[in-house]
Write a protein that holds these residues in place. Structure first.
Motif, PDB file in Angstrom:
ATOM      1  N   UNK A  27      55.867 -84.122 -20.054  1.00  0.00           N
ATOM      2  CA  UNK A  27      56.104 -82.680 -19.931  1.00  0.00           C
ATOM      3  C   UNK A  27      55.082 -82.043 -18.999  1.00  0.00           C
ATOM      4  N   UNK A  28      53.819 -82.482 -19.090  1.00  0.00           N
ATOM      5  CA  UNK A  28      52.778 -81.926 -18.214  1.00  0.00           C
ATOM      6  C   UNK A  28      53.082 -82.282 -16.767  1.00  0.00           C
ATOM      7  N   UNK A  33      53.778 -85.755 -24.215  1.00  0.00           N
ATOM      8  CA  UNK A  33      53.340 -84.559 -23.496  1.00  0.00           C
ATOM      9  C   UNK A  33      52.986 -84.892 -22.044  1.00  0.00           C
ATOM     10  N   UNK A  79      56.358 -80.180 -15.724  1.00  0.00           N
ATOM     11  CA  UNK A  79      56.167 -78.753 -15.479  1.00  0.00           C
ATOM     12  C   UNK A  79      54.988 -78.237 -16.287  1.00  0.00           C
ATOM     13  N   UNK A  80      53.822 -78.276 -15.660  1.00  0.00           N
ATOM     14  CA  UNK A  80      52.606 -77.923 -16.379  1.00  0.00           C
ATOM     15  C   UNK A  80      52.587 -76.453 -16.784  1.00  0.00           C
ATOM     16  N   UNK A  81      53.186 -75.604 -15.943  1.00  0.00           N
ATOM     17  CA  UNK A  81      53.180 -74.174 -16.219  1.00  0.00           C
ATOM     18  C   UNK A  81      53.909 -73.871 -17.525  1.00  0.00           C
ATOM     19  N   UNK A  82      55.064 -74.488 -17.680  1.00  0.00           N
ATOM     20  CA  UNK A  82      55.833 -74.269 -18.896  1.00  0.00           C
ATOM     21  C   UNK A  82      55.066 -74.780 -20.106  1.00  0.00           C
ATOM     22  N   UNK A  83      54.429 -75.936 -19.943  1.00  0.00           N
ATOM     23  CA  UNK A  83      53.646 -76.484 -21.048  1.00  0.00           C
ATOM     24  C   UNK A  83      52.561 -75.511 -21.460  1.00  0.00           C
ATOM     25  N   UNK A  84      51.941 -74.886 -20.482  1.00  0.00           N
ATOM     26  CA  UNK A  84      50.873 -73.926 -20.793  1.00  0.00           C
ATOM     27  C   UNK A  84      51.436 -72.778 -21.606  1.00  0.00           C
ATOM     28  N   UNK A  85      52.594 -72.275 -21.172  1.00  0.00           N
ATOM     29  CA  UNK A  85      53.202 -71.139 -21.862  1.00  0.00           C
ATOM     30  C   UNK A  85      53.576 -71.483 -23.297  1.00  0.00           C
ATOM     31  N   UNK A  86      53.873 -72.756 -23.534  1.00  0.00           N
ATOM     32  CA  UNK A  86      54.305 -73.121 -24.877  1.00  0.00           C
ATOM     33  C   UNK A  86      53.120 -73.258 -25.820  1.00  0.00           C
ATOM     34  N   UNK A  87      51.922 -73.032 -25.316  1.00  0.00           N
ATOM     35  CA  UNK A  87      50.770 -72.994 -26.201  1.00  0.00           C
ATOM     36  C   UNK A  87      50.174 -74.351 -26.533  1.00  0.00           C
ATOM     37  N   UNK A  88      50.627 -75.411 -25.873  1.00  0.00           N
ATOM     38  CA  UNK A  88      50.065 -76.734 -26.136  1.00  0.00           C
ATOM     39  C   UNK A  88      48.692 -76.847 -25.464  1.00  0.00           C
TER      40      UNK A  88
END
Lengths: 328, 334, 506
Positions: free
Chosen positions: B206-207, B203, B210-219
């Motif tokens: 991934x963070x 992770x 693209x942290x924004x996408x990670x946030x959207x994925x609920x992690x």
């Protein structure tokens, strides 16, 4: 979009404004409280000789902190500023015997140049200032160490060109501190009265909007770093004068107290909020704290812990979370 | 212009090739070239004795740099390394048999020293993530706190480590290989596994990417960010203990210079300061380059302070070069 | 009602007082493809974001298989079997395809915190096999083309199938905007295949595609659901009319105030302007007092064109002349210096300087009128600021208020005042000037555009809707894929129809 929505809502309600105002006044309250506490411990704390001693320590920290304020207002930071002031003391020590008073003018111009250089790299390569200035910190420290062969250089020949900075008194007060305070006031007045005086603040608050209104954010950024460099050089003059020497790490220990002074004065590390007068209050807090800690019996060894805690604590209070997207 | 022109314009195909070369192959080539150069330039460089001293020098830097890699992959930074090393070294030495007090915890002291680092990492992570303070600012402050704590513990004179079996860890060797180097290899192995096989490792990429996408994925991003800082702090703690083992004392300045060298090593290895790209394996190459360079330059008589300046330049150049293609007219980078 | 797999009842959502969704009801039946169309700002994206757990509704309810559900996070929505293919790609490019497909929901792929790469890749392969994609699970996303990434998004959306007990609902948000030709056909095949075991919500601005693939089409307008049509009852013309239709349009747009620009001197002349990978060979002339509207969908190149004209992005060839003199336009600084202004679509970031007062914002571009030498004439600045606040009817407690506290419409007026207060202004570029504004604020903006023209300022307009473009412009350029397809004369009394424009757009 959503990240922006919620803080807006609280702004509308206005429930944060009292808190904001309190936080804005906090540094001054802290300063007064500190002076009161220390005076209670040491009745002669506000005596002339003591105040003179306090002010003698003020000038280098205040000068460094004012310089840093320009950069922090834009939302950046210059981690190399203390190292640059060390470098300037080395240059002074090397050049005073050779070129005398000319060095006093030349050295700040050179640090102005190092600041401009940093600004150019940050603005043109578009890389975060803390990384560039971290690199610059190594670079200038290496240069200072190499030039001085890693040793302190005593200044004897040509010292009179900088001696007045330490020796001269106006109304019994050290001229170095008075000049530093005057510079803070001049900068504050300039911010207030120039028609583009709030440009640095705008840079920290809304850089893109500033650029899209036709202001050269590149030049503004370079200028801010240039000012930081210039003030680092001035701090170097004071240091070299008071220490009768130049040393490759002479100013390094001022890095933390100077940054602490900027943030505890109420300048937001996110930029756009603050100014030189806040920095002045912050620098006074740091100076009083130094003396005060020993007055209430805290060993000097704890000083670093205090600076560290001040930096973290003050940033927590002043940071503008509504502006933060992703924090790295 | 057809639509396929627009579609196939995935940015920077050529750039990727270049990055792949310099990101992985390049540093390795540089390392080989440096070794070859110094072997020719100095008769003492390619000797068994110097090899062993190279390994010792590399060990501690490697551990620090490996730890740092975890937060740099997030796109964050940890400036507290030197302070953490100082605190860890003193906690360790003062709890092991030493010439200051009666404590004699043996190996438990090692654990205490390492945990000191982990605690600093936890503090860094929590302050950064939950109070949303930029990581360099948090760690600038906690680094000062680390130095401060070390100064308090230090009390004017460096406490000496008196535990013989621990001292052997610092000075001894196993089959010609310094024991410190073996510790570093163990740390490296664990770090590689963590990065490859665990959530905090994966992770992190991934963070940083693209942290924004990670946030959207609920992690739960915060948890993994904090954990990354704990990993970095722990590594600094280990490095602090290792440095104390090597020198036989606990000292406030024991971490002096490591921060800078470690950042340079990570960046030289090919881990980008913007996050998302790089890895522990690359840091090994970067740390080796720095170590060989430092050792070799001294052998051929170059002023060591020039190296500090060069490292500073390398950091600036590395960020400028990796970020050059991302420049835009309207962009706000603080 | 057993056949309804997903239903939305009386859904309501507001953003800072602006209604984005107003009493929306919507249902998706088993194995059905539902089309969803509407102009920008109609509320499509808001609905999708509520369905995917990104936004919380302010009112109404969501039912899944007849049960009321609430999606607090993206995870909740996925667990209920709703898979999203986002318009803006939602993949992390720095990690592998397999990791992206299961980001945060690795299931058997991670046991005890340890990644089992073989298992994770097998699982990813299974998802990719569903859409018969040859993409390798271990490939890094950054090595894929945009079309391939779209396929990975689809595979990711499909992975909800295994996680939920119910048949999945797959939401495709403008999936075709980056696809073409064969890729498009592949997507349609996939949709046909998907509907055998899933229900699909298909959002697109390409009406022909929507009609081709959907069983029913919902039409959204201004946050309301204005129509539902079965595929065989409707054609693209009617859909378009439903989407934009508005009463008393000419009055709304102050068409009566539009002046002829015949004989006016040319201010801005653009010839053969190209920007690599954005637009090619664009030429037009802008006369004093003229509005040149540029129509086109996302990816048509018109956004880039508007930014190039303001110096915010570089161009690769061609010339831009103001009053017959060539402009290098290396930055917005140069553009403003010669009198070009820009009202950006990103109002909060590029338009207003949030954190600064209304007054400071008004004089951000050109403080010359309120300066005495290098100094600010505080009294004059205050008087001028008050004059602008009053003149543009900016609703603000006072001129010292932080502009961030104003509503979108009033912020936009502050941005307008910023340019209008500069005596240098010759040309104003408007990039989606009415985006996110309520009807009243929109009307104000239209009126100001007319007034600008009356002052002899040239306007380049990128409007949100075709109707806006037609009503406000004197000349219209229609762009597609970076090329100007058509030009229309749109002088008063000679206005083209929206369908005429659409032809060149898609």
């Amino acid at each position: 979009m959503t990240a922006q929505t919620e803080p807006m809502a609280t702004r509308w309600l206005g429930d944060s404004s009292l808190k904001d105002r309190l936080i804005a006044a906090l540094p001054l309250i802290v300063l007064i409280a500190l002076v009161a506490v220390v005076s209670a411990q040491q009745p002669n704390f506000l005596g002339m000789s003591n105040v003179r001693g306090l002010l003698e320590g003020l000038a280098p920290i205040l000068l460094l902190a004012i310089g840093q304020t320009f950069v922090i207002l834009t939302g950046g930071i210059d981690l190399s500023f203390a190292v640059v002031s060390s470098l300037s003391t080395v240059l002074l020590a090397l050049w005073l015997p050779e070129i005398g008073p000319v060095a006093v003018v030349l050295v700040p111009l050179i640090t102005l140049g190092t600041g401009l250089l940093t600004g150019i790299v940050v603005a043109v390569a578009q890389v975060p200032s803390f990384i560039v200035t971290l690199g610059a910190m190594g670079l200038w420290s290496g240069v200072a160490l190499t030039l001085s062969s890693a040793s302190t250089i005593r200044i004897s020949e040509g010292y009179q060109a900088i001696g007045w900075i330490t020796d001269m008194r106006i109304a019994g007060l050290p001229v170095s501190a008075l000049i530093a305070i005057a510079l803070a006031v001049i900068a504050a007045v300039a911010f207030k009265t120039l028609s583009r005086g709030r440009t640095l603040h705008a840079m920290g608050l809304a850089e893109k909007a500033l650029l899209m209104s036709g202001n050269s954010t590149r030049m503004i950024r370079i200028a801010a770093f240039g000012m930081c460099g210039l003030f680092s050089g001035l701090a170097g003059l004071v240091l070299a004068s008071s220490q009768y020497s130049g040393g490759p790490t002479l100013g390094d220990t001022l890095m933390l107290p100077a940054i602490a002074a900027v943030v505890i004065g109420g300048n937001a590390i996110t930029g756009g909020v603050g100014g030189p007068m806040k920095t002045l209050v912050g620098a006074l807090i740091i100076i009083v704290l130094r003396v005060g800690l020993s007055a209430i019996g805290v060993p000097a060894a704890y000083e670093q812990i205090v600076y560290g805690a001040i930096i973290v604590g003050a940033v927590v209070l002043t940071i503008d979370r509504s502006r933060l997207g992703i924090v790295k | 212009m057809s639509r396929s022109d627009l579609v196939s314009s995935a940015p920077g195909v050529d750039l990727r090739k270049i990055q792949r070369l310099f990101g992985t192959g390049g540093p390795l080539v540089a390392l080989v070239v440096l070794v070859a150069f110094f072997s020719l330039a100095s008769s003492t460089f390619f000797t068994l004795g110097n090899g062993s001293s190279l390994l010792t020098q590399l060990s501690i830097l490697l551990v620090v740099a490996i730890g740092l890699t975890f937060v740099i992959i997030l796109g964050s930074l940890d400036l507290s390394i030197e302070g953490v090393m100082a605190s860890s070294s003193l906690v360790f030495v003062l709890l092991a048999a030493n010439d200051r007090n009666d404590s004699d915890l043996g190996f438990l002291a090692v654990i205490a020293g390492v945990l000191t680092g982990s605690l600093f990492g936890l503090l860094n992570g929590v302050l950064h993530v939950h109070l949303k303070i930029p990581s360099f600012m948090v760690t600038l402050g906690t680094g000062a706190i680390g130095i401060g704590i070390a100064t308090v513990l230090f009390g004017g004179r460096a406490p000496r480590l008196m535990d013989d079996s621990l001292r052997d860890l610092g000075f001894g060797s196993l089959g010609g290989i310094p024991k410190l180097a073996i510790i570093a290899v163990i740390v490296l192995t664990i770090a590689l596994l963590v990065q490859r096989f665990t959530r905090v490792g994966r992770y992190g990429y991934a963070i940083g990417g693209d942290e924004q996408v990670m946030k959207l994925s609920g992690v739960n991003i915060n948890r993994y960010k904090v954990l990354s800082f704990v990993l970095t702090g722990t590594a600094s703690g280990i490095a602090g203990v290792m440095a104390a083992l090597q020198l036989g004392v606990g000292d406030v300045t024991i971490g002096g210079g490591y921060l800078f060298t470690a950042i340079t090593a990570v960046v030289l290895g090919g881990t980008a300061l913007v996050g998302g790209i790089g890895g522990v394996g690359r840091t090994l190459v970067g740390a080796a380059i720095i170590t060989v360079l430092a050792n070799g330059l001294i052998l051929i008589g170059v002023n060591p302070y020039v190296q500090v300046a060069v490292q500073g330049l390398v950091i600036v150049l590395a960020v400028a070069v990796t970020g050059w293609s991302l420049r835009k007219r309207v962009r706000a980078i603080k | 009602m057993n056949d309804v797999v997903l239903e939305v009842r009386n859904l309501r959502k507001e953003f800072r007082g602006v209604v984005a969704l107003d009493d929306i009801s919507f249902e998706v039946r088993r194995h059905e493809v539902v089309g969803l169309i509407g102009e920008n700002g109609a509320g499509k994206s808001t609905l999708l974001k509520i369905l995917s757990g990104v936004y919380q509704p302010d009112g109404g309810e969501i039912l899944r298989m007849g049960q009321t559900v609430s999606f607090k996070t993206a995870g909740d929505s996925a667990a209920a079997g709703i898979g999203m293919v986002h318009q803006e790609q939602s993949l992390v490019t720095s990690v592998s395809v397999a990791e992206n497909i299961f980001l945060g929901e690795e299931g058997r792929g991670v046991r005890g915190g340890v990644f089992r790469w073989g298992e994770l890749r097998r699982m990813a392969q299974a998802q990719l096999d569903k859409i018969k994609s040859p993409i390798l699970p271990k490939a890094k996303v950054e090595s894929l083309t945009f079309a391939e990434r779209q396929m990975v998004e689809l595979a990711k959306a499909l992975s909800v199938e295994e996680r939920a007990e119910n048949e999945p609902v797959i939401v495709l948000d403008e999936p075709t905007s980056v696809l073409e030709g064969d890729e498009l056909e592949v997507l349609f095949e996939q949709i046909e295949r998907l509907r055998k075991f899933a229900s699909i919500i298909f959002v697109s601005h390409r009406l022909d595609e929507v009609l081709r693939i959907s069983d029913r089409v919902y039409v959204f307008k201004d946050g309301q659901q204005v129509a539902v049509r079965n595929r065989n009852e409707v054609d693209t013309d009617e859909l378009h009319r439903l989407m934009v239709g508005r009463e008393s349009t000419s009055e709304f747009y102050h068409e009566g105030a539009q002046l002829s620009v015949e004989g006016n001197p040319v201010l801005l002349e653009v010839s053969g302007l190209s920007k690599h990978k954005a637009f090619e060979d664009v030429s037009f002339a802008l006369r004093a007092g003229e509005v040149v509207g540029i129509a086109g969908v996302l990816g048509s190149g018109r956004e880039e064109l508007s930014r190039v004209l303001f110096g915010a992005e570089p161009f690769s060839s061609g010339t831009i002349e103001l009053d017959g003199r060539g402009l290098p336009l290396r930055s917005p600084v140069e553009a403003v210096k010669v009198g070009i202004g820009y009202i950006p679509a990103e109002r909060r970031i590029e338009g207003v300087a949030q954190g600064m007062s209304v007054q400071e914002n008004i004089f951000l571009a050109d403080p010359s009128t309120v300066s005495r030498g290098p100094f600010l004439d505080a009294r004059k600045a205050a008087a001028e600021a008050d004059r602008w606040v009053k003149g543009l009817k900016i609703k603000t407690p006072n001129r010292q208020t932080d502009v961030a506290n104003l509503s979108g419409g009033n912020q936009q007026k502050v941005v307008l005042a910023k340019w209008l207060s500069s005596p240098r202004l010759r040309v104003l570029i408007l990039d989606h000037p009415t985006r996110g504004l309520d009807v009243g604020a929109k009307e104000d903006v239209y009126r100001f555009i007319r007034e600008l023209c009356a002052r002899g300022i040239g306007v380049v307009l990128l409007a949100d809707t075709l109707e806006e473009t037609i009503a406000l412009s004197h000349t219209i350029l229609v762009m597609r894929d970076g090329v100007v397809q058509n030009r229309f004369d749109a002088h008063p009394g000679n206005k083209p129809k929206p369908v005429d424009l659409v032809e060149g757009m898609v």
